[in-house]
Design a protein around this motif. Structure first.
Motif, PDB file in Angstrom:
ATOM      1  N   ASP A  91       0.834  -1.200   0.000  1.00  0.00           N
ATOM      2  CA  ASP A  91       0.000   0.000   0.000  1.00  0.00           C
ATOM      3  C   ASP A  91       0.875   1.259   0.000  1.00  0.00           C
ATOM      4  O   ASP A  91       0.592   2.231  -0.701  1.00  0.00           O
ATOM      5  CB  ASP A  91      -0.923  -0.020   1.223  1.00  0.00           C
ATOM      6  N   THR A  92       1.959   1.225   0.748  1.00  0.00           N
ATOM      7  CA  THR A  92       2.873   2.364   0.818  1.00  0.00           C
ATOM      8  C   THR A  92       3.477   2.652  -0.553  1.00  0.00           C
ATOM      9  O   THR A  92       3.474   3.800  -1.015  1.00  0.00           O
ATOM     10  CB  THR A  92       4.003   2.084   1.835  1.00  0.00           C
ATOM     11  N   LEU A  93       3.981   1.619  -1.209  1.00  0.00           N
ATOM     12  CA  LEU A  93       4.590   1.815  -2.529  1.00  0.00           C
ATOM     13  C   LEU A  93       3.568   2.339  -3.535  1.00  0.00           C
ATOM     14  O   LEU A  93       3.881   3.229  -4.340  1.00  0.00           O
ATOM     15  CB  LEU A  93       5.236   0.515  -3.014  1.00  0.00           C
ATOM     16  N   GLU A  94       2.350   1.812  -3.500  1.00  0.00           N
ATOM     17  CA  GLU A  94       1.301   2.296  -4.418  1.00  0.00           C
ATOM     18  C   GLU A  94       0.974   3.763  -4.171  1.00  0.00           C
ATOM     19  O   GLU A  94       0.837   4.547  -5.110  1.00  0.00           O
ATOM     20  CB  GLU A  94       0.040   1.436  -4.297  1.00  0.00           C
ATOM     21  N   LYS A  95       0.843   4.146  -2.904  1.00  0.00           N
ATOM     22  CA  LYS A  95       0.537   5.550  -2.579  1.00  0.00           C
ATOM     23  C   LYS A  95       1.666   6.473  -3.033  1.00  0.00           C
ATOM     24  O   LYS A  95       1.419   7.556  -3.553  1.00  0.00           O
ATOM     25  CB  LYS A  95       0.265   5.709  -1.088  1.00  0.00           C
ATOM     26  N   ILE A  99      13.338   0.056   7.971  1.00  0.00           N
ATOM     27  CA  ILE A  99      14.577   0.398   7.263  1.00  0.00           C
ATOM     28  C   ILE A  99      14.624  -0.314   5.917  1.00  0.00           C
ATOM     29  O   ILE A  99      15.022   0.275   4.906  1.00  0.00           O
ATOM     30  CB  ILE A  99      15.808   0.092   8.147  1.00  0.00           C
ATOM     31  N   GLU A 100      14.181  -1.569   5.885  1.00  0.00           N
ATOM     32  CA  GLU A 100      14.106  -2.278   4.600  1.00  0.00           C
ATOM     33  C   GLU A 100      13.112  -1.594   3.661  1.00  0.00           C
ATOM     34  O   GLU A 100      13.347  -1.512   2.453  1.00  0.00           O
ATOM     35  CB  GLU A 100      13.713  -3.731   4.824  1.00  0.00           C
ATOM     36  N   LEU A 101      12.020  -1.085   4.207  1.00  0.00           N
ATOM     37  CA  LEU A 101      11.043  -0.371   3.380  1.00  0.00           C
ATOM     38  C   LEU A 101      11.656   0.907   2.807  1.00  0.00           C
ATOM     39  O   LEU A 101      11.435   1.232   1.635  1.00  0.00           O
ATOM     40  CB  LEU A 101       9.775  -0.059   4.179  1.00  0.00           C
ATOM     41  N   ILE A 102      12.442   1.611   3.593  1.00  0.00           N
ATOM     42  CA  ILE A 102      13.129   2.810   3.089  1.00  0.00           C
ATOM     43  C   ILE A 102      14.010   2.428   1.893  1.00  0.00           C
ATOM     44  O   ILE A 102      14.006   3.112   0.868  1.00  0.00           O
ATOM     45  CB  ILE A 102      13.955   3.481   4.209  1.00  0.00           C
ATOM     46  N   GLN A 103      14.741   1.319   2.015  1.00  0.00           N
ATOM     47  CA  GLN A 103      15.588   0.870   0.907  1.00  0.00           C
ATOM     48  C   GLN A 103      14.755   0.567  -0.336  1.00  0.00           C
ATOM     49  O   GLN A 103      15.141   0.929  -1.452  1.00  0.00           O
ATOM     50  CB  GLN A 103      16.373  -0.378   1.319  1.00  0.00           C
ATOM     51  N   LYS A 104      13.615  -0.094  -0.176  1.00  0.00           N
ATOM     52  CA  LYS A 104      12.755  -0.428  -1.319  1.00  0.00           C
ATOM     53  C   LYS A 104      12.186   0.826  -1.967  1.00  0.00           C
ATOM     54  O   LYS A 104      12.109   0.919  -3.196  1.00  0.00           O
ATOM     55  CB  LYS A 104      11.630  -1.367  -0.882  1.00  0.00           C
ATOM     56  N   ALA A 164      14.797   2.443  -4.019  1.00  0.00           N
ATOM     57  CA  ALA A 164      15.166   1.635  -5.186  1.00  0.00           C
ATOM     58  C   ALA A 164      14.060   1.571  -6.236  1.00  0.00           C
ATOM     59  O   ALA A 164      14.263   1.014  -7.314  1.00  0.00           O
ATOM     60  CB  ALA A 164      15.523   0.226  -4.743  1.00  0.00           C
ATOM     61  N   THR A 165      12.888   2.168  -5.962  1.00  0.00           N
ATOM     62  CA  THR A 165      11.757   2.105  -6.884  1.00  0.00           C
ATOM     63  C   THR A 165      11.737   3.361  -7.740  1.00  0.00           C
ATOM     64  O   THR A 165      11.433   4.456  -7.254  1.00  0.00           O
ATOM     65  CB  THR A 165      10.425   1.953  -6.104  1.00  0.00           C
ATOM     66  N   SER A 166      12.060   3.196  -9.009  1.00  0.00           N
ATOM     67  CA  SER A 166      12.229   4.350  -9.892  1.00  0.00           C
ATOM     68  C   SER A 166      10.935   5.113 -10.163  1.00  0.00           C
ATOM     69  O   SER A 166      10.976   6.290 -10.491  1.00  0.00           O
ATOM     70  CB  SER A 166      12.868   3.913 -11.207  1.00  0.00           C
ATOM     71  N   GLU A 167       9.779   4.474 -10.020  1.00  0.00           N
ATOM     72  CA  GLU A 167       8.511   5.162 -10.299  1.00  0.00           C
ATOM     73  C   GLU A 167       8.098   6.123  -9.185  1.00  0.00           C
ATOM     74  O   GLU A 167       7.130   6.863  -9.326  1.00  0.00           O
ATOM     75  CB  GLU A 167       7.355   4.163 -10.488  1.00  0.00           C
ATOM     76  N   ILE A 168       8.836   6.114  -8.088  1.00  0.00           N
ATOM     77  CA  ILE A 168       8.492   6.976  -6.957  1.00  0.00           C
ATOM     78  C   ILE A 168       9.330   8.243  -7.011  1.00  0.00           C
ATOM     79  O   ILE A 168      10.558   8.188  -7.075  1.00  0.00           O
ATOM     80  CB  ILE A 168       8.728   6.230  -5.623  1.00  0.00           C
ATOM     81  N   LYS A 169       8.640   9.389  -6.988  1.00  0.00           N
ATOM     82  CA  LYS A 169       9.347  10.668  -6.927  1.00  0.00           C
ATOM     83  C   LYS A 169       9.962  10.806  -5.535  1.00  0.00           C
ATOM     84  O   LYS A 169       9.344  10.441  -4.541  1.00  0.00           O
ATOM     85  CB  LYS A 169       8.382  11.813  -7.193  1.00  0.00           C
TER      86      LYS A 169
END
Length: 123
Positions: A38-42, A65-70, A73-78
């Motif tokens: 849900d976080t990545l989608e938002k 901390i792992e979520l911060i890394q993801k 690393a996700t190029s679609e996120i500004k």
């Protein structure tokens, strides 16, 4: 101008405390997310002025901390400033090492330095 905050992985009492703290110091709109997907989608769909991520997400106890890394690393996120919510300096330092800015602790809401730390992003 209203600033947008995404609060990730807080339990109900912590969400209440965090919202009360943020709205008493800043003009903010707060969205919430419980889990990684849900976080990545938002974050792909919308921009936030600040993302506050709990050290352990309450819903599934996954690692913030792992979520911060993801997120980094996700190029679609500004890019948005990411902060870890943790009382422990060693975890704050780990979060900074993976791309966050130094965050805040749950027991620091009454400390004037906490609002000062958030002002560059929400002031």
């Amino acid at each position: 101008m209203v600033k947008r905050v995404l609060s990730v992985g807080q339990c109900v009492p912590d969400t209440s405390s965090l919202m009360r703290f943020l709205t008493s110091h800043f003009d903010v709109e707060i969205d919430q997310s419980d889990v990684e997907t849900d976080t990545l989608e938002k974050l792909k769909a919308s921009e936030y002025d600040l993302v506050l991520i709990n050290r352990k997400l309450d819903a599934d106890y996954s690692d913030g901390i792992e979520l911060i890394q993801k997120i980094r690393a996700t190029s679609e996120i500004k890019p948005s400033p990411l902060m870890l919510v943790s009382n422990y300096p060693e975890y704050q330092e780990q979060a900074v090492e993976v791309g966050a800015v130094y965050g805040i602790g749950k027991d620091q809401y009454r400390d004037p330095q906490t609002a000062a730390r958030l002002k560059p992003y929400l002031g």
